[in-house]
Scaffold this motif. Structure first.
Motif, PDB file in Angstrom:
ATOM      1  N   ARG A  29       0.832  -1.195   0.000  1.00 38.81           N
ATOM      2  CA  ARG A  29       0.000   0.000   0.000  1.00 38.81           C
ATOM      3  C   ARG A  29       0.869   1.248   0.000  1.00 38.81           C
ATOM      4  O   ARG A  29       0.588   2.232  -0.691  1.00 38.81           O
ATOM      5  N   VAL A  30       1.959   1.222   0.754  1.00 37.76           N
ATOM      6  CA  VAL A  30       2.850   2.371   0.786  1.00 37.76           C
ATOM      7  C   VAL A  30       3.433   2.622  -0.597  1.00 37.76           C
ATOM      8  O   VAL A  30       3.510   3.757  -1.058  1.00 37.76           O
ATOM      9  N   GLN A  31       3.807   1.552  -1.291  1.00 34.68           N
ATOM     10  CA  GLN A  31       4.349   1.710  -2.631  1.00 34.68           C
ATOM     11  C   GLN A  31       3.307   2.279  -3.586  1.00 34.68           C
ATOM     12  O   GLN A  31       3.623   3.076  -4.456  1.00 34.68           O
ATOM     13  N   SER A  32       2.042   1.896  -3.413  1.00 23.18           N
ATOM     14  CA  SER A  32       0.994   2.412  -4.291  1.00 23.18           C
ATOM     15  C   SER A  32       0.646   3.863  -3.968  1.00 23.18           C
ATOM     16  O   SER A  32       0.072   4.569  -4.776  1.00 23.18           O
ATOM     17  N   GLU A  33       0.997   4.315  -2.761  1.00 27.53           N
ATOM     18  CA  GLU A  33       0.703   5.688  -2.351  1.00 27.53           C
ATOM     19  C   GLU A  33       1.959   6.557  -2.365  1.00 27.53           C
ATOM     20  O   GLU A  33       2.038   7.551  -1.657  1.00 27.53           O
ATOM     21  N   GLN A  34       2.927   6.213  -3.194  1.00 25.28           N
ATOM     22  CA  GLN A  34       4.188   6.948  -3.229  1.00 25.28           C
ATOM     23  C   GLN A  34       3.991   8.432  -3.502  1.00 25.28           C
ATOM     24  O   GLN A  34       4.781   9.248  -3.067  1.00 25.28           O
ATOM     25  N   GLY A  35       2.952   8.796  -4.233  1.00 29.24           N
ATOM     26  CA  GLY A  35       2.726  10.196  -4.560  1.00 29.24           C
ATOM     27  C   GLY A  35       2.242  11.025  -3.385  1.00 29.24           C
ATOM     28  O   GLY A  35       2.219  12.247  -3.448  1.00 29.24           O
ATOM     29  N   GLN A  36       1.851  10.379  -2.297  1.00 23.30           N
ATOM     30  CA  GLN A  36       1.325  11.090  -1.134  1.00 23.30           C
ATOM     31  C   GLN A  36       2.429  11.933  -0.492  1.00 23.30           C
ATOM     32  O   GLN A  36       3.527  11.457  -0.249  1.00 23.30           O
ATOM     33  N   ALA A  37       2.132  13.173  -0.240  1.00 24.72           N
ATOM     34  CA  ALA A  37       3.108  14.064   0.387  1.00 24.72           C
ATOM     35  C   ALA A  37       3.196  13.751   1.877  1.00 24.72           C
ATOM     36  O   ALA A  37       2.181  13.602   2.546  1.00 24.72           O
ATOM     37  N   LEU A  38       4.418  13.635   2.362  1.00 26.32           N
ATOM     38  CA  LEU A  38       4.671  13.423   3.783  1.00 26.32           C
ATOM     39  C   LEU A  38       5.624  14.511   4.266  1.00 26.32           C
ATOM     40  O   LEU A  38       6.384  15.069   3.474  1.00 26.32           O
ATOM     41  N   PRO A  39       5.603  14.812   5.550  1.00 30.80           N
ATOM     42  CA  PRO A  39       6.561  15.794   6.066  1.00 30.80           C
ATOM     43  C   PRO A  39       7.998  15.340   5.803  1.00 30.80           C
ATOM     44  O   PRO A  39       8.309  14.151   5.890  1.00 30.80           O
ATOM     45  N   ALA A  40       8.850  16.295   5.485  1.00 31.30           N
ATOM     46  CA  ALA A  40      10.244  15.993   5.184  1.00 31.30           C
ATOM     47  C   ALA A  40      11.085  16.006   6.465  1.00 31.30           C
ATOM     48  O   ALA A  40      10.793  16.763   7.403  1.00 31.30           O
ATOM     49  N   ARG A  41      12.099  15.172   6.461  1.00 34.68           N
ATOM     50  CA  ARG A  41      13.026  15.131   7.589  1.00 34.68           C
ATOM     51  C   ARG A  41      13.631  16.517   7.796  1.00 34.68           C
ATOM     52  O   ARG A  41      14.014  17.196   6.848  1.00 34.68           O
ATOM     53  N   GLY A  42      13.651  16.946   9.063  1.00 32.21           N
ATOM     54  CA  GLY A  42      14.236  18.244   9.396  1.00 32.21           C
ATOM     55  C   GLY A  42      13.228  19.370   9.544  1.00 32.21           C
ATOM     56  O   GLY A  42      13.551  20.422  10.095  1.00 32.21           O
ATOM     57  N   GLN A  43      11.994  19.173   9.052  1.00 32.61           N
ATOM     58  CA  GLN A  43      10.976  20.220   9.207  1.00 32.61           C
ATOM     59  C   GLN A  43      10.643  20.384  10.689  1.00 32.61           C
ATOM     60  O   GLN A  43      10.687  19.439  11.458  1.00 32.61           O
ATOM     61  N   SER A  44      10.269  21.605  11.045  1.00 35.03           N
ATOM     62  CA  SER A  44       9.881  21.868  12.432  1.00 35.03           C
ATOM     63  C   SER A  44       8.415  21.490  12.649  1.00 35.03           C
ATOM     64  O   SER A  44       7.664  21.319  11.690  1.00 35.03           O
ATOM     65  N   MET A  45       8.038  21.402  13.906  1.00 32.52           N
ATOM     66  CA  MET A  45       6.638  21.115  14.238  1.00 32.52           C
ATOM     67  C   MET A  45       5.730  22.192  13.654  1.00 32.52           C
ATOM     68  O   MET A  45       4.663  21.889  13.133  1.00 32.52           O
ATOM     69  N   ARG A  46       6.181  23.431  13.714  1.00 34.06           N
ATOM     70  CA  ARG A  46       5.392  24.548  13.194  1.00 34.06           C
ATOM     71  C   ARG A  46       5.190  24.402  11.678  1.00 34.06           C
ATOM     72  O   ARG A  46       4.086  24.611  11.167  1.00 34.06           O
ATOM     73  N   GLN A  47       6.242  24.015  10.953  1.00 30.66           N
ATOM     74  CA  GLN A  47       6.132  23.837   9.504  1.00 30.66           C
ATOM     75  C   GLN A  47       5.177  22.693   9.160  1.00 30.66           C
ATOM     76  O   GLN A  47       4.378  22.803   8.233  1.00 30.66           O
ATOM     77  N   VAL A  48       5.256  21.604   9.906  1.00 25.56           N
ATOM     78  CA  VAL A  48       4.378  20.454   9.652  1.00 25.56           C
ATOM     79  C   VAL A  48       2.927  20.848   9.880  1.00 25.56           C
ATOM     80  O   VAL A  48       2.056  20.566   9.055  1.00 25.56           O
ATOM     81  N   GLU A  49       2.668  21.544  10.986  1.00 27.68           N
ATOM     82  CA  GLU A  49       1.290  21.935  11.281  1.00 27.68           C
ATOM     83  C   GLU A  49       0.776  22.965  10.270  1.00 27.68           C
ATOM     84  O   GLU A  49      -0.393  22.928   9.891  1.00 27.68           O
ATOM     85  N   ALA A  50       1.635  23.831   9.775  1.00 27.57           N
ATOM     86  CA  ALA A  50       1.224  24.818   8.774  1.00 27.57           C
ATOM     87  C   ALA A  50       0.892  24.140   7.451  1.00 27.57           C
ATOM     88  O   ALA A  50      -0.028  24.550   6.746  1.00 27.57           O
ATOM     89  N   THR A  51       1.630  23.087   7.108  1.00 26.15           N
ATOM     90  CA  THR A  51       1.430  22.403   5.833  1.00 26.15           C
ATOM     91  C   THR A  51       0.292  21.394   5.886  1.00 26.15           C
ATOM     92  O   THR A  51      -0.526  21.319   4.968  1.00 26.15           O
ATOM     93  N   PHE A  52       0.211  20.612   6.954  1.00 26.86           N
ATOM     94  CA  PHE A  52      -0.736  19.494   7.016  1.00 26.86           C
ATOM     95  C   PHE A  52      -1.896  19.722   7.971  1.00 26.86           C
ATOM     96  O   PHE A  52      -2.779  18.886   8.084  1.00 26.86           O
TER      97      PHE A  52
END
Length: 110
Positions: A29-52
């Motif tokens: 399932r993960v391979q089939s959902e490769q296009g799904q955007a996930l938070p990138a390593r190194g992003q801050s909590m604030r950046q993750v919450e602003a994006t997602f």
């Protein structure tokens, strides 16, 4: 010898009559959902919450005993399709959640 051959033949016959069943693997399932955007390593909590947006659940930080340099606090945020792991306040990993209890994948940490 005849009993063993008969036993194997009966077992094979029963297996052939059993309906085929396929499990959905988390990896597939993960391979089939490769296009799904996930938070990138190194992003801050604030950046993750602003994006997602706000997560469904924010788990309290968990740290190892004594030395936080070697056992830093790890926090997990749960979103509908993925979970994000933070070391202190920065992303260290983001992983897809299981779609259903029947999906085969890592066992949850208790």
């Amino acid at each position: 010898m005849k009993a063993l051959t008969l036993s194997l033949a009966l077992t094979a016959g029963l297996l052939l009559q059993a309906p085929a069943q396929a499990d959905t693997l988390l990896v597939e399932r993960v391979q089939s959902e490769q296009g799904q955007a996930l938070p990138a390593r190194g992003q801050s909590m604030r950046q993750v919450e602003a994006t997602f947006g706000a997560p469904q659940h924010k788990h309290a930080p968990v740290a190892g005993p004594n030395d936080t340099k070697h056992n830093p606090p790890i926090t997990r945020w749960v979103y509908p399709n993925f979970s994000v792991y933070f070391e202190h306040s920065h992303v260290i990993d983001a992983v897809a959640n299981k779609a259903s209890p029947e999906e085969i994948g890592p066992k949850p940490v208790q």
